[in-house]
Design a protein around this motif. Structure first.
Motif, short mmCIF file in Angstrom:
data_model
loop_
_atom_site.label_atom_id
_atom_site.label_comp_id
_atom_site.label_asym_id
_atom_site.label_seq_id
_atom_site.Cartn_x
_atom_site.Cartn_y
_atom_site.Cartn_z
N GLU A 48 0.83 -1.20 0.00
CA GLU A 48 0.00 0.00 0.00
C GLU A 48 0.87 1.26 0.00
OE1 GLU A 48 -2.95 2.17 3.19
OE2 GLU A 48 -3.06 -0.02 3.02
N ALA A 49 1.92 1.25 0.79
CA ALA A 49 2.84 2.39 0.84
C ALA A 49 3.57 2.56 -0.49
CB ALA A 49 3.84 2.21 1.97
N ARG A 51 2.54 1.64 -3.47
CA ARG A 51 1.58 2.14 -4.45
C ARG A 51 1.36 3.64 -4.27
NH1 ARG A 51 -2.38 -1.14 -6.75
NH2 ARG A 51 -2.20 -2.59 -4.99
N ARG A 52 1.23 4.04 -3.02
CA ARG A 52 0.98 5.44 -2.70
C ARG A 52 2.17 6.33 -3.05
NH1 ARG A 52 -0.40 4.39 2.25
NH2 ARG A 52 1.61 4.84 3.23
N ASN A 53 3.37 5.77 -2.92
CA ASN A 53 4.57 6.58 -3.09
C ASN A 53 5.16 6.59 -4.49
OD1 ASN A 53 4.69 7.45 -0.41
ND2 ASN A 53 5.78 5.60 0.25
N HIS A 56 5.59 9.88 -6.03
CA HIS A 56 6.56 10.77 -5.38
C HIS A 56 8.00 10.30 -5.58
CE1 HIS A 56 3.18 12.71 -3.42
NE2 HIS A 56 2.78 11.53 -2.98
N SER A 67 9.58 3.46 1.51
CA SER A 67 8.27 2.86 1.81
C SER A 67 8.37 1.90 2.99
CB SER A 67 7.72 2.14 0.58
OG SER A 67 7.40 3.07 -0.44
#
Length: 235
Positions: A48-49, A51-53, A56, A67
């Motif tokens: 999840e981290a 994917r979110r990052n 960035h 992450s």
């Protein structure tokens, strides 16, 4: 059917091993946080981290390391010990210095095709890490061009195959990721050749575009030359 003049190759898990080192590090990371969550939960939170990052940090080991740190802080409620953060940083550095392990059939296939076709290495990830792996692989001299990109889209292949070749219509992309190497290359108008790897990151999964006329699947890279010769006869 246009004659193929340019062939693009993915790097990680197409030319050399990559994903297995991420999997090994994930297991080590899970042991570091075992007191805070179970293995499956840690894996899910890390994914999840990641994917979110992506937007960035992009793809690669540095983003993966950040992450892991973020996940450790989240799962521990911000109380993860400094020595754990230090160990996460250490394993990240270890990944960045891991020796390159070239996959079977790679060198002989590239040597057979070099000179007869324009060969372009098209890879995404951290610039320094990809340059390091290419240098250590000893394969650099076989490529006419190298493109290290932030992501692989149809527009990416349109640009690269126009710049380094005769356009997507006369180009082929070879790789282990359906999502990044095959589908967008076909969308750009080129050939997409899927060479599966035993380990593929879940965020690179996609359905095989079996209905696309320019999609092909090989069992290993050693079958590529015969495929190109066959396509030439059909054309």
């Amino acid at each position: 059917m246009s004659t193929i003049t340019t062939i693009g190759f993915d790097a990680d898990d197409t030319l050399w091993q990559n994903e297995q080192f991420f999997r090994q590090t994930e297991k080590h990371f899970a042991t570091l946080l075992a007191e805070h969550a179970g293995g499956h939960d840690i894996e899910a939170r890390l994914l999840e981290a990641e994917r979110r990052n992506l937007a960035h940090y992009g793809f690669g080991i540095k983003g993966f390391t950040l992450s892991m740190i973020e996940t450790a802080l989240e799962l521990s409620g911000g109380k993860v010990p400094p020595n754990v953060i230090r160990e996460i940083l250490d394993v990240g550095r270890e990944m960045l210095s891991h020796p390159v392990e070239t996959l079977p059939h790679v060198r002989e296939t590239l040597e057979e095709l070099a000179g007869a076709y324009r060969l372009v290495l098209i890879t995404k990830g951290d610039l320094f890490d990809q340059e390091r792996k290419l240098a250590q692989s000893g394969l650099g001299e076989l490529f006419d061009a190298v493109e290290i990109v932030s992501d692989k889209t149809a527009a990416t292949y349109q640009r690269i195959f126009t710049c380094h070749g005769d356009g997507p219509g006369r180009s082929m992309m070879v790789g282990n990721s359906l999502k990044s190497d095959v589908v967008p290359a076909i969308q750009a108008g080129g050939w997409g050749v899927y060479v599966p790897h035993d380990l593929t990151w879940v965020l690179e999964h996609a359905d095989e575009p079996t209905a696309a006329p320019r999609f092909r699947r090989l069992e290993h890279l050693g079958e590529l030359s015969a495929l190109i010769e066959r396509l030439g006869r059909e054309g």
